[in-house]
Write an enzyme that holds these catalytic residues in place. Structure first.
Site, PDB file in Angstrom:
ATOM      1  N   PHE A  73      59.036  85.161  -7.938  1.00  0.00           N
ATOM      2  CA  PHE A  73      58.065  84.715  -6.933  1.00  0.00           C
ATOM      3  C   PHE A  73      58.273  83.231  -6.636  1.00  0.00           C
ATOM      4  O   PHE A  73      58.459  82.824  -5.483  1.00  0.00           O
ATOM      5  CB  PHE A  73      56.648  85.003  -7.454  1.00  0.00           C
ATOM      6  CG  PHE A  73      55.544  84.520  -6.553  1.00  0.00           C
ATOM      7  CD1 PHE A  73      55.536  84.843  -5.203  1.00  0.00           C
ATOM      8  CD2 PHE A  73      54.498  83.749  -7.054  1.00  0.00           C
ATOM      9  CE1 PHE A  73      54.507  84.403  -4.361  1.00  0.00           C
ATOM     10  CE2 PHE A  73      53.474  83.303  -6.224  1.00  0.00           C
ATOM     11  CZ  PHE A  73      53.485  83.626  -4.879  1.00  0.00           C
ATOM     12  N   TYR A 115      43.400  79.177 -10.111  1.00  0.00           N
ATOM     13  CA  TYR A 115      44.324  78.827 -11.198  1.00  0.00           C
ATOM     14  C   TYR A 115      43.542  78.364 -12.429  1.00  0.00           C
ATOM     15  O   TYR A 115      43.738  78.881 -13.526  1.00  0.00           O
ATOM     16  CB  TYR A 115      45.253  77.724 -10.693  1.00  0.00           C
ATOM     17  CG  TYR A 115      46.325  77.268 -11.653  1.00  0.00           C
ATOM     18  CD1 TYR A 115      47.447  78.059 -11.905  1.00  0.00           C
ATOM     19  CD2 TYR A 115      46.249  76.014 -12.266  1.00  0.00           C
ATOM     20  CE1 TYR A 115      48.452  77.610 -12.760  1.00  0.00           C
ATOM     21  CE2 TYR A 115      47.249  75.571 -13.113  1.00  0.00           C
ATOM     22  CZ  TYR A 115      48.347  76.362 -13.356  1.00  0.00           C
ATOM     23  OH  TYR A 115      49.344  75.915 -14.199  1.00  0.00           O
ATOM     24  N   LYS A 155      43.311  80.523 -15.759  1.00  0.00           N
ATOM     25  CA  LYS A 155      43.903  80.084 -17.036  1.00  0.00           C
ATOM     26  C   LYS A 155      42.828  79.997 -18.123  1.00  0.00           C
ATOM     27  O   LYS A 155      43.097  80.252 -19.294  1.00  0.00           O
ATOM     28  CB  LYS A 155      44.587  78.727 -16.854  1.00  0.00           C
ATOM     29  CG  LYS A 155      45.864  78.782 -16.013  1.00  0.00           C
ATOM     30  CD  LYS A 155      47.039  79.338 -16.798  1.00  0.00           C
ATOM     31  CE  LYS A 155      48.343  79.228 -16.014  1.00  0.00           C
ATOM     32  NZ  LYS A 155      49.514  79.691 -16.780  1.00  0.00           N
ATOM     33  N   GLY A 171      61.835  80.537 -13.912  1.00  0.00           N
ATOM     34  CA  GLY A 171      61.167  79.398 -13.279  1.00  0.00           C
ATOM     35  C   GLY A 171      61.669  78.077 -13.839  1.00  0.00           C
ATOM     36  O   GLY A 171      62.644  78.027 -14.597  1.00  0.00           O
ATOM     37  N   GLY A 230      60.351  81.523  -9.031  1.00  0.00           N
ATOM     38  CA  GLY A 230      61.585  81.256  -9.787  1.00  0.00           C
ATOM     39  C   GLY A 230      62.806  81.659  -8.988  1.00  0.00           C
ATOM     40  O   GLY A 230      62.687  82.239  -7.901  1.00  0.00           O
ATOM     41  N   LEU A 283      54.964  82.701 -19.669  1.00  0.00           N
ATOM     42  CA  LEU A 283      54.907  81.599 -18.700  1.00  0.00           C
ATOM     43  C   LEU A 283      54.700  82.088 -17.272  1.00  0.00           C
ATOM     44  O   LEU A 283      54.516  81.265 -16.366  1.00  0.00           O
ATOM     45  CB  LEU A 283      56.211  80.783 -18.755  1.00  0.00           C
ATOM     46  CG  LEU A 283      56.329  79.683 -19.816  1.00  0.00           C
ATOM     47  CD1 LEU A 283      56.346  80.251 -21.218  1.00  0.00           C
ATOM     48  CD2 LEU A 283      57.588  78.860 -19.597  1.00  0.00           C
TER      49      LEU A 283
HETATM   50  P1  NAD Z   1      57.418  77.911 -11.896  1.00  0.00           P
HETATM   51  O1  NAD Z   1      56.672  78.334 -10.690  1.00  0.00           O
HETATM   52  O2  NAD Z   1      58.713  77.221 -11.720  1.00  0.00           O
HETATM   53  O3  NAD Z   1      57.668  79.155 -12.865  1.00  0.00           O
HETATM   54  C1  NAD Z   1      56.823  80.267 -12.927  1.00  0.00           C
HETATM   55  C2  NAD Z   1      57.696  81.505 -13.069  1.00  0.00           C
HETATM   56  O4  NAD Z   1      56.851  82.659 -13.180  1.00  0.00           O
HETATM   57  C3  NAD Z   1      58.599  81.729 -11.841  1.00  0.00           C
HETATM   58  O5  NAD Z   1      59.904  82.041 -12.259  1.00  0.00           O
HETATM   59  C4  NAD Z   1      57.932  82.899 -11.123  1.00  0.00           C
HETATM   60  O6  NAD Z   1      58.845  83.648 -10.358  1.00  0.00           O
HETATM   61  C5  NAD Z   1      57.346  83.671 -12.281  1.00  0.00           C
HETATM   62  N1  NAD Z   1      56.217  84.521 -11.899  1.00  0.00           N
HETATM   63  C6  NAD Z   1      55.120  84.162 -11.166  1.00  0.00           C
HETATM   64  N2  NAD Z   1      54.302  85.221 -11.029  1.00  0.00           N
HETATM   65  C7  NAD Z   1      54.889  86.258 -11.701  1.00  0.00           C
HETATM   66  C8  NAD Z   1      54.542  87.622 -11.928  1.00  0.00           C
HETATM   67  N3  NAD Z   1      53.413  88.132 -11.439  1.00  0.00           N
HETATM   68  N4  NAD Z   1      55.387  88.398 -12.654  1.00  0.00           N
HETATM   69  C9  NAD Z   1      56.530  87.893 -13.154  1.00  0.00           C
HETATM   70  N5  NAD Z   1      56.928  86.617 -12.964  1.00  0.00           N
HETATM   71  C10 NAD Z   1      56.112  85.811 -12.247  1.00  0.00           C
HETATM   72  O7  NAD Z   1      56.401  77.023 -12.753  1.00  0.00           O
HETATM   73  P2  NAD Z   1      56.602  76.197 -14.090  1.00  0.00           P
HETATM   74  O8  NAD Z   1      56.307  74.789 -13.787  1.00  0.00           O
HETATM   75  O9  NAD Z   1      57.903  76.536 -14.741  1.00  0.00           O
HETATM   76  O10 NAD Z   1      55.391  76.744 -14.971  1.00  0.00           O
HETATM   77  C11 NAD Z   1      55.580  77.728 -15.979  1.00  0.00           C
HETATM   78  C12 NAD Z   1      54.261  77.979 -16.695  1.00  0.00           C
HETATM   79  O11 NAD Z   1      53.766  76.773 -17.273  1.00  0.00           O
HETATM   80  C13 NAD Z   1      53.147  78.504 -15.784  1.00  0.00           C
HETATM   81  O12 NAD Z   1      52.395  79.468 -16.485  1.00  0.00           O
HETATM   82  C14 NAD Z   1      52.296  77.287 -15.526  1.00  0.00           C
HETATM   83  O13 NAD Z   1      50.946  77.631 -15.259  1.00  0.00           O
HETATM   84  C15 NAD Z   1      52.446  76.525 -16.830  1.00  0.00           C
HETATM   85  N6  NAD Z   1      52.235  75.076 -16.646  1.00  0.00           N
HETATM   86  C16 NAD Z   1      53.169  74.309 -16.015  1.00  0.00           C
HETATM   87  C17 NAD Z   1      52.936  72.953 -15.830  1.00  0.00           C
HETATM   88  C18 NAD Z   1      53.939  72.048 -15.153  1.00  0.00           C
HETATM   89  O14 NAD Z   1      53.635  70.869 -14.951  1.00  0.00           O
HETATM   90  N7  NAD Z   1      55.118  72.502 -14.810  1.00  0.00           N
HETATM   91  C19 NAD Z   1      51.733  72.389 -16.272  1.00  0.00           C
HETATM   92  C20 NAD Z   1      50.790  73.216 -16.882  1.00  0.00           C
HETATM   93  C21 NAD Z   1      51.058  74.564 -17.080  1.00  0.00           C
END
Ligand code: NAD
Ligand code: UDP
Length: 318
Positions: free
Chosen positions: A35, A144, A148, A11, A37, A72
């Protein structure tokens, strides 16, 4: 050298983290079901002798012999996590349970990617880690936010009951290169709209605020958090203590639209659309704890970070 598992490593944030860990000489196993990523995010790592990609849904159990786990895996954009809310809760809860069980089984330290959304639409400003939040438990964002919150409860329970070393990071809005063009979050939407000359969509008045952290700063903080000793990380409390990670510079969404227009040189008009339900009015992290314990401050300002992000979109969109 450590062997490290990164779930959600394909991701946006995960791919930057994998890159940094490989560059630091570690062996990295990335588990992702792609999903939200993409392979392209980690394509440059795929041939590397210290990098492995396992296509895996974290809702299925897993055990990998590693020293550290960064968990993540979870959709992060409201558009994506609201599309299949049941699946989102399942991933937050069951996926985290599996990560904790793996950490317990192999004795690994575990980073939990929690979120500023645990504070909901906050009534306290700025938000520090002692604030319990103001979340609508049955609203559109509940899948969500509550997912979390449950993940945090699971993590502290595993820490107290089984002694698993957990590091709960409450991540605030993070942006940067490799955000998906259809991600649906504000920075990617505005950058793509401005570059294509399409109207820039402000939800509500645009006066709501957020505080945006550039991805490299976030990844640096995450790695420092995982390196912190158990005594320092828990501050003498039983179980684990969460830590806000983000950039405390607060801006309105309208400010973001104006900055994106300026950096791209776009003439896109600003158009106003209805505000989504439960959209938080203000958000800014108190990062005192991270600054003190990690000796860390975000270094990349909004203008520079947006310019780098927009450049990446420009290249990808052609
Ligand atoms: P993103 O959607 O780009 O990445 C999430 C990744 O998790 C993706 O590669 C997706 O394919 C994978 N994924 C989702 N469901 C899955 C499953 N069931 N099994 C395996 N893989 C799965 O999002 P991001 O911005 O990179 O966020 C990463 C993490 O950081 C998340 O947990 C998110 O909640 C947390 N987060 C992000 C932010 C932000 O601003 N980007 C803020 C707060 C928290
Ligand atoms: N937003 C907006 N236009 C968009 C996308 C988002 O005005 O095209 C607003 C959204 O309503 C919210 C803020 O920008 O107030 C941040 O939204 P995002 O989805 O990026 O993150 P989150 O709401 O989870 O902080």
């Amino acid at each position: 050298m450590q062997r490290i598992l990164v779930t959600g490593g394909a991701g946006f944030i995960g791919s930057h983290l994998c890159e940094r860990l490989i560059a630091a000489g570690h062996e990295v196993v990335c588990k992702d079901n792609l999903f939200t990523g993409r392979r392209q995010n980690i394509e440059h790592l795929l041939g590397h002798p210290r990098f492995e990609l396992h296509r895996h849904d974290v809702n299925e159990p897993f055990v990998v012999e590693v020293d550290h786990i960064y968990h993540l895996a979870c959709p992060a954009s409201p558009v994506h996590y609201q599309r299949n809310p049941v699946r989102t809760i399942r991933t937050c809860v069951q996926g985290t349970l599996h990560a904790l069980e793996c950490a317990r089984e192999v004795g690994a330290r575990l980073f939990i990617a929690s979120t500023s959304e645990v504070y909901g639409d906050p009534t306290v400003h700025p938000q520090d880690e002692s604030y319990w939040g103001h979340v609508n438990p049955i609203g559109d964002r509940a899948c969500y936010d509550e997912g979390k919150r449950c993940a945090e409860a699971l993590a502290v329970s595993f820490a107290r009951q089984y002694g698993v070393e957990v590091r709960i990071a409450r991540i605030f809005n993070t942006y940067g290169p490799r955000m998906h063009e259809d991600d649906g979050r504000v920075v990617s939407n505005f950058a793509v709209q401005a570059l294509r000359g399409e109207p820039i969509t402000l939800y509500g008045s645009g006066e709501q605020t957020r505080s945006f952290c550039y991805v490299d700063d976030l990844v640096e903080a995450a790695i420092r958090f995982m390196a912190l000793s158990e005594d320092a990380a828990t501050d003498g409390h039983a179980g684990s203590r969460p830590m806000n990670l983000g950039n405390p510079t607060e801006v309105t969404i309208r400010d973001i639209a104006e900055l994106v227009r300026e950096i791209t040189g776009s003439r896109s008009e600003l158009v106003f659309r209805p505000l989504p339900a439960d959209d938080p009015a203000r958000r800014r992290p108190d990062i005192g704890r991270a600054a003190r314990l990690l000796d860390w401050q975000p270094r990349i300002g909004l203008r520079e970070g947006l310019a780098r992000t927009i450049e990446d979109f420009r290249t990808r969109l052609g």
